[in-house]
Motif scaffolding. Structure first.
Motif, PDB file in Angstrom:
ATOM      1  N   GLU A 200      46.907  46.649  42.900  1.00 34.77           N
ATOM      2  CA  GLU A 200      46.612  45.722  42.671  1.00 34.77           C
ATOM      3  C   GLU A 200      45.837  44.959  41.730  1.00 34.77           C
TER       4      GLU A 200
ATOM      5  N   GLN B 141      43.019  43.966  39.125  1.00 32.25           N
ATOM      6  CA  GLN B 141      42.199  43.569  38.928  1.00 32.25           C
ATOM      7  C   GLN B 141      40.971  43.032  38.149  1.00 32.25           C
TER       8      GLN B 141
ATOM      9  N   THR C 151      39.153  43.537  43.004  1.00 26.41           N
ATOM     10  CA  THR C 151      40.574  43.555  43.315  1.00 26.41           C
ATOM     11  C   THR C 151      40.809  41.012  43.113  1.00 26.41           C
TER      12      THR C 151
END
Length: 562
Positions: free
Chosen positions: A393, A395, A405
Motif C-alpha cells: 500500500e 499511503q 492508502t
C-alpha cells in the motif's frame, strides 16, 4: 402462564425435590385451544409435506380456569383442518379437533406475516384419562394438497401437577457421575378436580447437562438413573414433566467433587513459530481417582494464555496439544481449565523467534512530475520461504493526521517494485510511505522513511478579478501573487515565472487560454483583458522547472453587462 410453587429439602446425601404447578403442553405464543371427543382408529398419514410447506406442531394448552385446548404453531404454507388426539404410545384416537381460530402477530392484512398460530378454542378438550397424549396434525398447503404430521406433539392432560423426587446423592466426581432418581407425580384431574396419581407422564430427571426420561406408572411413581456429563462448570438437580410447557422445573444444588490433577509440559525448548500460526504446546494431564490411583485425565479442557490464547481437550491418554496463534515473541502459559479437576498451577513456554516477518527496504521517490505524480520504488523482504505475493500500500499523511492508502498492488516478496501514484485532489500532500499489511501468516511492516516529492510546492495568493460587474467592451483585470515553498517550510515570492490566464464562458466546460504574463520581483502578476461575456477566470503556473510543482489558482466569476 400458570404459576408454580416449589420447595427443596436435602436430607444427608439424598436430595428431595418437590414442585407444584399447572401442567399442559409444548410451547406456543398465546391464545386458547380445541376438541371433539369421539374415539376412533388413527387415520392413515397424508402425503409428505412438499418443499416450502411445514405442518404445525401441536400441543395442549390451558385457555382459562379448568379448560384445555389444542394449540398449533410453527407451520409454513400449511393450514390445519384436523388434529387427532391419541393416548401416548397407542393408535386409538380419543378426540378430534376440526375447528380452529387463527391468530397473527401482525394482523395487518397488507403487512408481512410475522408469525401466526391456531387454536381449537371452540372445542375444549374433555378426556377420560389424566395422562400423556400424542397429537397428529392434518393440513392442506396453498394448492390444496393434503399434508400430515404424525406425533406433531406430546402433552400432559392434567392440572396443578406436583412432583416429588429424591436423588441418591448430591456430590459427584469424574468416577461417580450418576445417581438414582425416584419420585411420584400427582395432579388434579381436569374433569373431576380430584388430585390423583398422574400415570403415563414422562418425567425428565437432570443432573447438570445429563438427563433421562422415566414414565410414571399407574400409581404415579417413577424411577430412573441420571448422570452428569462431567463437562459442566456447575451442577444442579432437576425434575420436571418432559411434555409440559408451563411447569417450572424443581431444582436443588449439586456439588462437583473436584479431583487433584498433575500437569506436565513437554515443550520446554524456546520455540520458533511462523507468524500467525499456532505454537504447539504439548504435554500430559493425569488425575487422582476416587480410589487413590493415578489415571489419565481424558477429555479435560486445557487453556493457553499469554501472547496467544487457545483451548483444547486432552485425549484418551491424557495427552494434549494446545496451539495458540502467535504474532510476536514472548511467553505462553498452559493450565487446566476444568471444574472437575483441581489445577496444578501453570506451565510456561517461550516463543523466541517469529519467522515470516517482513521489512520494507530501499523505498524512495524516483521522480515527481510537474503535477505532483510520484514514481516510488522499494522492496518488501520476508524472513522465510513463501510463494505468496507481497500486498503493498502506498499511503499519504491525511490532513486529519492519520495515514490513508492511495494505491494498492501486489508484487513478489524480495522483488523491487516501481509504481506511479497521483496525489489526492482534495488536499496538498507532502508525506508518503510504503506499507505492507501482510497476510494471515505473513507479518505486516511499514517503511521507516517518510517520502517527500522532489519538487517544491507552489501556490497563488491574493487572487482577484475586477471590476465587478464590468460593462461589455470595458477593461477587466486578473491578478495575484505566485509563491513557492522554501526548505524552511514557509513560502516566498517566486519571480520571473510565466503565468497563463484562462477564461471559461458561462454554460461551457472548455477553458480558453487568453494570454500570459511574467511574475515580478514580489511574485505579483496580472493582466488586463477586454470584457466580452460573463464567465470564469483563473491563472495557472504550468511552465515549471525540474524543482517545482505546477499550480492552479482559484477561479472567480465575473459578470459582464450590456
Amino acid at each position: 402462564m400458570n404459576s408454580f410453587k416449589r420447595t427443596m429439602t436435602a436430607v444427608g446425601t439424598a436430595v428431595v425435590l418437590t414442585a407444584v404447578g399447572a401442567l399442559v403442553a409444548p410451547a406456543a405464543s398465546a391464545a386458547p385451544g380445541t376438541a371433539a371427543n369421539a374415539p376412533r382408529a388413527a387415520s392413515a398419514a397424508a402425503p409428505e409435506t412438499k418443499a416450502g410447506s411445514t405442518v404445525p406442531t401441536a400441543g395442549i394448552r390451558q385457555r382459562g380456569p379448568g379448560e384445555l385446548v389444542v394449540h398449533l404453531e410453527n407451520g409454513t404454507n400449511a393450514t390445519p383442518y384436523r388434529v387427532d388426539v391419541r393416548k401416548a404410545g397407542t393408535a386409538r384416537v380419543v378426540a378430534v379437533v376440526d375447528t380452529f381460530a387463527r391468530y397473527e402477530v401482525n394482523p395487518d392484512p397488507n403487512g408481512p406475516d410475522e408469525g401466526h398460530w391456531y387454536v381449537g378454542e371452540a372445542q375444549p378438550l374433555v378426556l377420560e384419562e389424566m395422562t400423556d397424549y400424542e397429537l397428529d396434525v392434518f393440513a392442506r398447503d396453498s394448492e390444496g394438497k393434503e399434508l400430515s404430521r404424525r406425533n406433531a406433539g406430546r402433552s400432559t392432560y392434567a392440572f396443578d401437577a406436583k412432583i416429588e423426587a429424591k436423588s441418591s446423592q448430591a456430590e459427584f466426581s469424574l468416577d461417580d457421575l450418576d445417581t438414582q432418581v425416584t419420585g411420584t407425580v400427582t395432579a388434579l384431574h381436569p374433569r373431576t378436580g380430584q388430585r390423583l396419581p398422574l400415570a403415563g407422564a414422562r418425567v425428565r430427571a437432570r443432573v447438570g447437562q445429563g438427563w433421562t426420561d422415566a414414565v410414571s406408572d399407574a400409581q404415579g411413581r417413577f424411577a430412573t438413573s441420571a448422570a452428569a456429563l462431567g463437562t459442566e462448570r456447575e451442577l444442579a438437580f432437576s425434575a420436571a414433566l418432559a411434555d409440559g410447557d408451563t411447569e417450572v422445573p424443581v431444582t436443588a444444588p449439586a456439588k462437583i467433587r473436584a479431583q487433584k490433577s498433575s500437569l506436565t509440559l513437554s515443550t520446554t525448548a524456546p520455540l520458533t513459530v511462523r507468524y500467525g500460526t499456532g505454537a504447539p504446546l504439548r504435554g500430559k494431564l493425569t488425575r487422582r481417582a476416587d480410589d487413590g490411583t493415578v489415571k489419565p485425565a481424558a477429555g479435560r479442557t486445557m487453556a493457553a494464555s499469554g501472547i496467544g490464547q487457545a483451548r483444547a481437550s486432552t485425549g484418551a491418554d491424557g495427552g494434549y496439544t494446545v496451539s495458540p496463534r502467535v504474532l510476536t515473541t514472548g511467553s505462553l502459559s498452559v493450565a487446566v481449565d476444568d471444574a472437575w479437576l483441581l489445577g496444578d498451577g501453570t506451565r510456561t513456554a517461550t516463543v523466541a523467534k517469529i519467522t515470516h516477518t517482513t521489512k520494507v527496504v530501499g523505498e524512495k521517490v524516483v521522480a515527481t512530475d510537474r503535477y505532483g505524480k510520484l514514481t516510488i520504488s522499494g522492496t518488501v523482504q520476508v524472513d522465510g520461504y513463501t510463494t505468496q505475493q507481497a500486498p503493498i500500500e502506498i499511503q499519504y499523511k491525511h490532513y486529519m493526521g492519520h495515514w490513508a492508502t492511495r494505491q494498492s498492488f501486489v508484487v513478489p516478496f524480495g522483488k523491487t517494485f516501481t509504481v506511479q501514484v497521483s496525489p489526492p485532489s482534495n488536499q496538498t500532500t507532502t508525506e508518503w510511505r510504503v506499507h505492507t499489511p501482510g497476510t494471515v501468516t505473513i507479518g505486516p511492516s511499514t517503511g521507516t522513511t517518510v517520502l517527500r516529492p522532489t519538487r517544491a510546492l507552489t501556490r497563488f495568493d491574493h487572487v482577484r478579478v475586477g471590476p465587478r460587474p464590468v460593462a461589455k467592451g470595458q477593461q477587466l483585470f486578473v491578478a495575484g501573487t505566485l509563491s513557492t515553498k522554501t526548505p524552511a517550510g514557509g513560502y516566498a515570492a517566486y519571480p520571473g515565472q510565466k503565468v497563463r490566464f484562462y477564461f471559461r464562458p458561462d454554460n461551457s466546460t472548455v477553458w480558453q487560454e487568453m494570454g500570459t504574463a511574467v511574475t515580478r520581483e514580489t511574485g505579483a502578476v496580472g493582466k488586463k483583458f477586454t470584457a466580452q461575456t460573463s464567465g470564469y477566470w483563473r491563472m495557472r503556473f504550468v511552465d515549471t522547472d525540474s524543482g517545482h510543482l505546477a499550480t492552479t489558482g482559484t477561479q472567480f466569476r465575473l459578470e459582464v453587462t450590456g
